[in-house]
Design an enzyme around this catalytic site. Structure first.
Site, PDB file in Angstrom:
ATOM      1  N   HIS A   1       0.845  -1.204   0.000  1.00  0.00           N
ATOM      2  CA  HIS A   1       0.000   0.000   0.000  1.00  0.00           C
ATOM      3  C   HIS A   1       0.880   1.254   0.000  1.00  0.00           C
ATOM      4  O   HIS A   1       0.748   2.122  -0.873  1.00  0.00           O
ATOM      5  CB  HIS A   1      -0.912  -0.021   1.239  1.00  0.00           C
ATOM      6  CG  HIS A   1      -1.822   1.157   1.344  1.00  0.00           C
ATOM      7  ND1 HIS A   1      -3.132   1.117   0.934  1.00  0.00           N
ATOM      8  CD2 HIS A   1      -1.620   2.412   1.806  1.00  0.00           C
ATOM      9  CE1 HIS A   1      -3.698   2.306   1.135  1.00  0.00           C
ATOM     10  NE2 HIS A   1      -2.795   3.107   1.671  1.00  0.00           N
ATOM     11  N   GLU A   2       1.793   1.321   0.963  1.00  0.00           N
ATOM     12  CA  GLU A   2       2.672   2.505   1.036  1.00  0.00           C
ATOM     13  C   GLU A   2       3.575   2.551  -0.194  1.00  0.00           C
ATOM     14  O   GLU A   2       3.903   3.624  -0.697  1.00  0.00           O
ATOM     15  CB  GLU A   2       3.495   2.496   2.332  1.00  0.00           C
ATOM     16  CG  GLU A   2       2.664   2.527   3.629  1.00  0.00           C
ATOM     17  CD  GLU A   2       1.626   3.637   3.689  1.00  0.00           C
ATOM     18  OE1 GLU A   2       1.857   4.708   3.101  1.00  0.00           O
ATOM     19  OE2 GLU A   2       0.559   3.426   4.316  1.00  0.00           O
TER      20      GLU A   2
ATOM     21  N   HIS B   1       1.751   4.371  -2.875  1.00  0.00           N
ATOM     22  CA  HIS B   1       1.841   5.823  -2.658  1.00  0.00           C
ATOM     23  C   HIS B   1       3.217   6.323  -3.107  1.00  0.00           C
ATOM     24  O   HIS B   1       3.335   7.365  -3.753  1.00  0.00           O
ATOM     25  CB  HIS B   1       1.675   6.147  -1.167  1.00  0.00           C
ATOM     26  CG  HIS B   1       0.254   6.136  -0.674  1.00  0.00           C
ATOM     27  ND1 HIS B   1      -0.732   6.906  -1.237  1.00  0.00           N
ATOM     28  CD2 HIS B   1      -0.336   5.478   0.365  1.00  0.00           C
ATOM     29  CE1 HIS B   1      -1.880   6.714  -0.566  1.00  0.00           C
ATOM     30  NE2 HIS B   1      -1.660   5.851   0.405  1.00  0.00           N
TER      31      HIS B   1
ATOM     32  N   GLU C   1      -4.657   7.735  -3.129  1.00  0.00           N
ATOM     33  CA  GLU C   1      -5.147   6.470  -2.581  1.00  0.00           C
ATOM     34  C   GLU C   1      -5.430   5.461  -3.698  1.00  0.00           C
ATOM     35  O   GLU C   1      -5.345   4.257  -3.491  1.00  0.00           O
ATOM     36  CB  GLU C   1      -6.395   6.740  -1.721  1.00  0.00           C
ATOM     37  CG  GLU C   1      -6.776   5.631  -0.766  1.00  0.00           C
ATOM     38  CD  GLU C   1      -5.771   5.364   0.356  1.00  0.00           C
ATOM     39  OE1 GLU C   1      -4.809   6.139   0.521  1.00  0.00           O
ATOM     40  OE2 GLU C   1      -5.941   4.349   1.059  1.00  0.00           O
TER      41      GLU C   1
HETATM   42 ZN    ZN Z   1      -3.122   5.209   1.809  1.00  0.00          ZN
END
Ligand code: ZN
Length: 506
Positions: free
Chosen positions: A270-271, A274, A300
């Site tokens: 997830h990170e 980003h 996101e």
């Molecule tokens: Zn996030």
């Protein structure tokens, strides 16, 4: 000064301000990752000073005058998607927002929020909503005053002015149109899973795995995704986050728990999503809006795309399972790719947003969105928040909330006065699915590539279509530019339903 000189002068002021702001961000990263606990008092003063300087230097009359002079020049603004026009448009937005708030209100907000945050932490720990209530009331009042300073958009409402801080151009009315069909179809699908499905095996997520092994796997997956360790690093922190000082220095953190390797891998991916966005912004424009993300929702979309659409796919597990066996080893060698794939997609309504699966997650967001609108439209009094919360959880997720700590006190956002923020999470999921579908339309299905650990075609597409665009488009415009269509819940629901039916055996 001629117009060219005006722009150069403004550019140099704004880049200096970005240098100052990102210097504060380095201290913020240090505070979460490296700083000894006892140093917090001095660190707060350092950050307070830098924030004050940054605000002061971003709101000078000189900036206002330079902006106006540049805006009057057709050479600079004639082509609205040029770097110059983009920067001027976004600088104007930020400048107007910053200068419309009286200094006294900014100060009151900052002071109240820090007290509200500690009251919230205490209320959550002691499971006592009444400790937080007066601060929630005050935060709401301040948020209203802030929104009134910005003014609602034409034909819009007060809440929109706050949401616009996170998702430029977003409105409650449009979100309601997007979220209502999503809410109805998700609740129906989840009920079907509950009544007819058989839950996949997730026992692998209880097998203890030492942290160093999880760290090794996470780094390998990040490298395969295309994360550049020459311009980034991975560390551990209590709450995973990504921070960027420029596209040349984008850092991520994750969290390891010995028995939950899937959670750590998911938050690393997830990170990582980003971070790929931030690393892909154009370095030559660093310090200007052209090298900034379009919105939190678009941000996101990048994290969710890698975490869920890649990381929870069958083909990903085809590639990753031998690595799991090899690197994590131990009790995990007995599980095959199909088990990891199905287990990572288990649907189960629960109380806590941050632990929710892909299907139920958006209902957690819709609960918060509906409550915020009721609060801002005076249809709900803050004191009645717990009852409204518990009812929505019963209606939408079919779960009984046992106490406020596991209910309306679970998230930090309202204690920080961040109203209008929550929908960006669901917008991210919807954007991710629409982008992914378009990517496969352009490049063809990526299953075979993912199964070999080849993610470069996907990343290349994201770089060209999204990352390199910076803030050239508002999020809704970017979506139309990239996919040829307005944002719709359809691609997300199509993607989700197919996977949920397969993995929860409907
Ligand atoms: Zn996030």
């Amino acid at each position: 000064m001629n117009q060219h000189e005006n722009y150069q002068k403004l550019l140099s002021i704004q880049v200096d301000n970005a240098l100052l702001g990102t210097s504060a961000a380095v201290l913020g990263w240090d505070q979460e990752v490296m700083m000894p606990k006892g140093a917090i008092g001095w660190r707060a003063r350092q950050l307070g000073l830098l924030a004050g300087l940054h605000h002061e230097r971003s709101t000078t009359e000189e900036i206002g005058e330079l902006l106006q002079a540049c805006e009057e020049d057709q050479v600079l603004t004639g082509a609205p998607r040029s770097a110059e026009a983009t920067n001027l448009r976004m600088w104007r937005r930020d400048y107007d927002k910053a200068t419309r708030l009286p200094a006294s209100l900014v100060k009151e907000i900052a002071e109240t929020r820090s007290h509200a945050q500690s009251a919230w932490a205490k209320a959550k720990e002691e499971n006592d909503f009444s400790v937080f209530l007066p601060f929630l009331e005050k935060n709401l009042e301040l948020a209203r005053r802030e929104a009134e300073c910005y003014g609602p958009p034409e034909g819009g409402e007060l809440w929109d002015a706050l949401a616009d801080n996170y998702e430029p151009g977003t409105r409650a009315k449009d979100l309601t149109e997007l979220f209502t069909p999503l809410r109805d179809r998700l609740t129906a699908l989840i009920q079907e899973v509950q009544s007819k499905g058989s839950p996949p095996d997730t026992s692998f997520n209880e097998v203890p795995v030492p942290k160093p092994r999880q760290d090794k796997l996470g780094r390998l997956v990040l490298e395969a995704m295309g994360y550049d360790f020459c311009h980034g690093r991975l560390d551990e922190s209590a709450h995973p986050f990504t921070t960027s000082f420029s596209p040349a220095d984008v850092r991520i953190t994750t969290r390891y728990q010995e028995g939950l390797f899937l959670d750590a891998l998911g938050s690393t991916m997830h990170e990582g999503g980003h971070a790929l966005y931030e690393q892909g912004l154009p370095m030559e424009h660093a310090g200007t809006p052209m090298a900034e993300a379009a919105s939190l929702g678009i941000h996101e979309s990048q994290s969710r795309l890698w975490e869920n659409m890649v990381g929870h796919s069958r083909s990903f597990w085809g590639w990753c399972t031998p690595l799991v066996h090899d690197i994590l080893g131990g009790g995990l060698t007995g599980y095959d790719a199909e088990t990891f794939y199905k287990g990572s997609n288990r649907v189960q309504p629960s109380l806590i947003r941050v632990e929710a699966d892909e299907a139920t997650y958006n209902l957690h967001i819709i609960v918060r969105f509906e409550i915020e609108l009721m609060l801002f439209r005076d249809q709900l009094q803050p004191k009645d928040l717990p009852a409204a919360w518990n009812k929505l959880y019963r209606d939408l997720l079919g779960v009984e909330v046992p106490n406020d700590s596991k209910g309306c006190l679970q998230d930090i956002h309202w204690s920080l006065g961040s109203f209008g923020y929550f929908p960006t999470y669901t917008l991210g999921n919807l954007y991710a699915a629409q982008f992914f579908a378009k990517m496969e339309e352009d490049l063809g299905p990526q299953d075979q590539a993912f199964a070999k650990g080849e993610f470069a075609p996907l990343l290349g597409w994201l770089r060209e279509k999204i990352h390199s665009q910076g803030s050239r488009y508002f999020p809704g415009e970017l979506c139309e530019q990239v996919t040829g269509k307005k944002l719709s819940p359809e691609p997300f629901f199509t993607y989700l339903e197919k996977k949920v039916r397969e993995t929860n055996r409907l």
